[in-house]
Motif scaffolding. Structure first.
Motif, mmCIF file in Angstrom:
data_model
loop_
_atom_site.group_PDB
_atom_site.id
_atom_site.type_symbol
_atom_site.label_atom_id
_atom_site.label_comp_id
_atom_site.label_asym_id
_atom_site.label_seq_id
_atom_site.Cartn_x
_atom_site.Cartn_y
_atom_site.Cartn_z
ATOM 1 N N GLY A 100 0.811 -1.212 0.000
ATOM 2 C CA GLY A 100 0.000 0.000 0.000
ATOM 3 C C GLY A 100 0.843 1.259 0.000
ATOM 4 N N TYR A 101 1.936 1.224 -0.739
ATOM 5 C CA TYR A 101 2.897 2.326 -0.733
ATOM 6 C C TYR A 101 3.379 2.579 -2.153
ATOM 7 C CZ TYR A 101 7.029 5.076 0.555
ATOM 8 O OH TYR A 101 7.972 6.066 0.677
ATOM 9 N N GLU A 102 3.487 3.851 -2.543
ATOM 10 C CA GLU A 102 3.912 4.197 -3.903
ATOM 11 C C GLU A 102 5.436 4.239 -3.995
ATOM 12 O OE1 GLU A 102 0.891 7.035 -6.079
ATOM 13 O OE2 GLU A 102 1.400 7.855 -4.111
ATOM 14 N N PHE A 103 6.047 3.096 -4.254
ATOM 15 C CA PHE A 103 7.502 3.037 -4.341
ATOM 16 C C PHE A 103 8.032 3.820 -5.538
ATOM 17 C CE2 PHE A 103 6.485 -0.673 -1.768
ATOM 18 C CZ PHE A 103 7.415 -0.572 -0.744
ATOM 19 N N ASP A 104 7.241 3.897 -6.598
ATOM 20 C CA ASP A 104 7.715 4.578 -7.811
ATOM 21 C C ASP A 104 7.290 6.049 -7.871
ATOM 22 O OD1 ASP A 104 5.020 4.282 -8.206
ATOM 23 O OD2 ASP A 104 5.185 3.439 -10.232
ATOM 24 N N LEU A 105 6.846 6.602 -6.739
ATOM 25 C CA LEU A 105 6.307 7.954 -6.709
ATOM 26 C C LEU A 105 7.237 8.973 -7.344
ATOM 27 C CD1 LEU A 105 4.241 10.058 -5.818
ATOM 28 C CD2 LEU A 105 5.385 10.122 -3.591
ATOM 29 N N PHE A 106 8.484 9.030 -6.906
ATOM 30 C CA PHE A 106 9.409 10.050 -7.401
ATOM 31 C C PHE A 106 10.188 9.589 -8.629
ATOM 32 C CE2 PHE A 106 8.795 11.513 -2.973
ATOM 33 C CZ PHE A 106 8.239 12.754 -3.284
ATOM 34 N N PHE A 107 9.829 8.412 -9.125
ATOM 35 C CA PHE A 107 10.319 7.992 -10.435
ATOM 36 C C PHE A 107 9.297 8.312 -11.523
ATOM 37 C CE2 PHE A 107 12.747 5.083 -7.661
ATOM 38 C CZ PHE A 107 14.023 5.298 -8.141
ATOM 39 N N GLU A 108 8.013 8.187 -11.191
ATOM 40 C CA GLU A 108 6.961 8.294 -12.203
ATOM 41 C C GLU A 108 5.982 9.437 -11.965
ATOM 42 O OE1 GLU A 108 6.937 6.701 -14.924
ATOM 43 O OE2 GLU A 108 8.349 5.073 -14.554
ATOM 44 N N ARG A 109 5.383 9.539 -10.775
ATOM 45 C CA ARG A 109 4.315 10.517 -10.526
ATOM 46 C C ARG A 109 4.855 11.705 -9.737
ATOM 47 N NH1 ARG A 109 2.308 5.617 -10.573
ATOM 48 N NH2 ARG A 109 2.766 5.169 -8.393
ATOM 49 N N ARG A 110 5.763 12.407 -10.349
ATOM 50 C CA ARG A 110 6.443 13.501 -9.673
ATOM 51 C C ARG A 110 5.578 14.767 -9.660
ATOM 52 N NH1 ARG A 110 11.617 12.374 -13.486
ATOM 53 N NH2 ARG A 110 12.766 10.945 -12.134
ATOM 54 N N PRO A 111 5.709 15.553 -8.599
ATOM 55 C CA PRO A 111 5.008 16.845 -8.586
ATOM 56 C C PRO A 111 5.675 17.807 -9.568
ATOM 57 C CG PRO A 111 6.417 16.625 -6.660
ATOM 58 C CD PRO A 111 6.432 15.290 -7.346
ATOM 59 N N GLU A 112 4.977 18.875 -9.905
ATOM 60 C CA GLU A 112 5.484 19.821 -10.896
ATOM 61 C C GLU A 112 6.786 20.475 -10.457
ATOM 62 O OE1 GLU A 112 2.632 22.677 -12.086
ATOM 63 O OE2 GLU A 112 1.263 21.227 -12.974
ATOM 64 N N ASN A 113 6.967 20.676 -9.169
ATOM 65 C CA ASN A 113 8.166 21.372 -8.707
ATOM 66 C C ASN A 113 9.292 20.417 -8.321
ATOM 67 O OD1 ASN A 113 6.983 20.327 -6.425
ATOM 68 N ND2 ASN A 113 7.207 22.160 -5.183
ATOM 69 N N PHE A 114 9.195 19.191 -8.806
ATOM 70 C CA PHE A 114 10.238 18.196 -8.504
ATOM 71 C C PHE A 114 11.532 18.523 -9.238
ATOM 72 C CE2 PHE A 114 12.529 14.285 -9.521
ATOM 73 C CZ PHE A 114 12.626 13.680 -8.284
ATOM 74 N N VAL A 115 12.641 18.414 -8.537
ATOM 75 C CA VAL A 115 13.959 18.479 -9.166
ATOM 76 C C VAL A 115 14.675 17.172 -8.856
ATOM 77 C CG1 VAL A 115 14.219 20.986 -9.164
ATOM 78 C CG2 VAL A 115 14.923 19.680 -7.159
ATOM 79 N N HIS A 116 15.533 16.750 -9.776
ATOM 80 C CA HIS A 116 16.196 15.459 -9.609
ATOM 81 C C HIS A 116 17.126 15.435 -8.405
ATOM 82 C CE1 HIS A 116 15.126 15.609 -13.909
ATOM 83 N NE2 HIS A 116 14.995 14.308 -13.814
#
Length: 303
Positions: A100-116
């Motif tokens: 029940g956890y989004e492991f791929d969150l910051f690989f796939e469903r990034r927020p608009e203000n995400f920086v690598h």
């Protein structure tokens, strides 16, 4: 970007911990694995799509398998880093549903203000480095089933910790004044993901009279056949072969209306034989080429 982007094959899991001198990738590449890089020295340049990062020790980066990138170490200086690459279809399969956890969150469903880039403080740097070393230990333990389970859990643990750090960083940025907010970042798919797929569709239309094999198209566009097949279907909803067949049928219909015979069309569209063309056309349209031509002629006479 005018430079070529190459697909590079790796094993489902790739791990590196060490230092190299004056190291640089020759061109942009991408691969089917997610990648986590932790830099332990200053001076490297990491280019991801149309963005560039001048790396500092303690910088960690998350890259998905659609982002083309290359790294260059500082000339004359050691380039010290951890690199973990893993195939999400193997190491993350079913994990989000199970935990029940989004492991791929910051690989796939990034927020608009995400920086690598996420710069780690001394405490967080030590924590993440220990998690990398846990993965390294499990890799060195061997390939027994129990060790593979521990390895997978070690990778998941690293992802969870990094996710929480990214979440905290983004919340901290959101709470600052608008003058200090990080600028929005465009996440552009690589040329080979959207623009390149459009180029391939155009190529198929322009070369519809040719045989058009998967391997030949992959070679023409400097793509791995696996990646081409996977992302062509993801982008268009069709397999590459289905799209080629559809375009050939469209062309065949136009030729039938113009009075070409079945034999002529089969030869012009590079089918192996008349029977191959007839079978393909009927499977796609529900009727034979001859029947289609007769119906179109009948309708034309009745107008």
């Amino acid at each position: 970007m005018k430079e070529r982007v190459f697909f590079e094959e790796f094993d489902s899991l790739y791990y590196f911990h060490g230092s190299t001198q004056s190291w640089a990738m020759q061109g942009f590449h991408f691969h089917k694995q997610y990648e986590i890089i932790l830099f332990l020295s200053d001076g490297a340049l990491l280019e991801i799509g149309n963005r560039s990062y001048n790396v500092k020790a303690g910088d960690v980066f998350l890259l998905n398998n659609k982002e083309y990138h290359r790294t260059s170490g500082a000339v004359g200086k050691p380039h010290n880093r951890y690199v973990l690459m893993f195939d999400p279809e193997i190491f993350l399969a079913g994990c989000s549903e199970t935990f029940g956890y989004e492991f791929d969150l910051f690989f796939e469903r990034r927020p608009e203000n995400f920086v690598h880039r996420l710069h780690l403080s001394e405490e967080n740097l030590s924590k993440i480095e220990k998690l990398f070393l846990n993965i390294e230990r499990e890799i060195n333990e061997g390939e027994e089933k129990e060790e593979q389970v521990k390895l997978r859990l070690a990778i998941l643990n690293l992802i969870v910790e990094l996710n929480e750090m990214y979440r905290f960083f983004l919340k901290e940025q959101k709470d600052t004044s608008s003058e200090n907010k990080i600028r929005k970042t465009e996440f552009k798919d690589p040329i080979l993901y959207r623009n390149r797929i459009e180029q391939i569709k155009k190529y198929i239309v322009e070369h519809v009279n040719e045989k058009l094999e998967l391997d030949d198209i992959a070679k023409e566009f400097y793509m791995n056949r696996y990646y081409l097949s996977h992302y062509f279907k993801k982008e268009t909803g069709f397999t590459l072969q289905q799209y080629i067949t559809n375009r050939k049928v469209v062309e065949a219909k136009a030729k039938l209306k113009s009075g070409y015979s079945v034999t002529e069309i089969a030869a012009q569209l590079s089918y192996n034989s008349d029977s191959h063309f007839i079978a393909t056309f009927k499977k796609s349209t529900g009727i034979t080429p001859k029947k289609y031509a007769q119906e179109k002629k009948k309708n034309s006479n009745n107008e």
